[in-house]
Every structure is written in structure tokens, then in C-alpha cells.
Scaffold this motif. Sequence first.
Motif: not given
Length: 192
Positions: A23-37
Motif C-alpha cells: 500500500x501507499x504507506x509501505x516504504x521505509x521513508x516513514x521509518x526514516x522520518x520517525x527516527x529523526x523525531x
Amino acid sequence: NSSVGGEAVHCDFVCVGTIFTGGPNDSWTGAEQASTYLKRGAKLVYSNPDFYEVTQDGSYKFGCPMPVVNLLMQTTGCTSYNLGKPNPFMLRQAHDHLVHAVLSSLSQTERSFGQGHVDLTDVLFVGDSINTDVRIALENNIDVALVLSGTTTLEALKLSALQPNYVFDDVKALHDALSRGDLSRGGRNNFQ
């Protein structure tokens, strides 16, 4: 603060849940942004401690939170908190919803008979996981039926210290046993 789409974003919590793979949320970019937060002080919470799920046809889905949660903890040094099973808060919320569902259809007189209460000893918890479903039920003195159509195999069950009251191949077998009157409070079946 961080930037998303050019706008500054403040984040207090990162919540990792189950996604639909492909799906549209199936990527590592969200995890990368989460690590920044997380490196900037956000707290990590997640919806359940599962690594994968098993579909009705027996195939595996890998959109569960734990692989990402573990990666985020290892890379950022943060800790995490599970909001879902086997968290007792989740069980209390489910119980409140059960009480409301049962009592909402009753008249005020009928409600007073039950004194606004559904006792957890009158509940059968049904699940497919030893480590979440069976655990939360046993730790809260609730009878539990394990269905083997999900994440738990018979081999894993035999090795587990956590043993449910009932074991069934699938939900249909559980329904059939319930329809025949084979289930009783505190009872057990001899599943092999």
C-alpha cells in the motif's frame, strides 16, 4: 521540529501500527522520518508486538509493527511502549466496549439486574497468538480459546508455558463446539 512538505512539524509521539503491504504507506521513508523525531525526543509507541500475521489462506503478511519498532530502538537508542495486546489498558477498554454493547440494548430495569457489569469470568477470549492473546487472557483470569489458523502452530503450543483452555483448528471449529454446548467456564478440551 522537522520539516514535512516544507512546513515545520513538531512531534511528541511516533506511533507505529500495522500497514497493508504493497500500500501507499509501505516504504521505509516513514521509518526514516520517525527516527529523526525520536532522536529529537519524541516517544515511541506501537499498536501490537507482532512481527507478522497469517491470513485466512495461510500466507504471511509482514506489515506488523515489531520489525520497524526494533529497528527504531536499535538505531536511536529509544525505548518503546506497547498500546495493544497484551497491555491491560487495552483489555479494560475492550471490556468497557463489551459492557456498553451488552447493556445498550437493555431497558433501564434490565440494566439494573446486571448492575451495569459484565464479569470477565463470563467471557471467552478468542485469539490466534500465544504471546499476546493467550497471555492477556491468562494474566487476567479469562478463559481463552486459541485458534490455530493464525500465528500459532501446534508445535509452538506444545513448547509454550502458556496453555489455553481450548484449542481449535479454526473459528468454525470453535463455533461448532459452542453450538453443541461443548464449552464451559473453566473447561478444557483435549486437542491433539
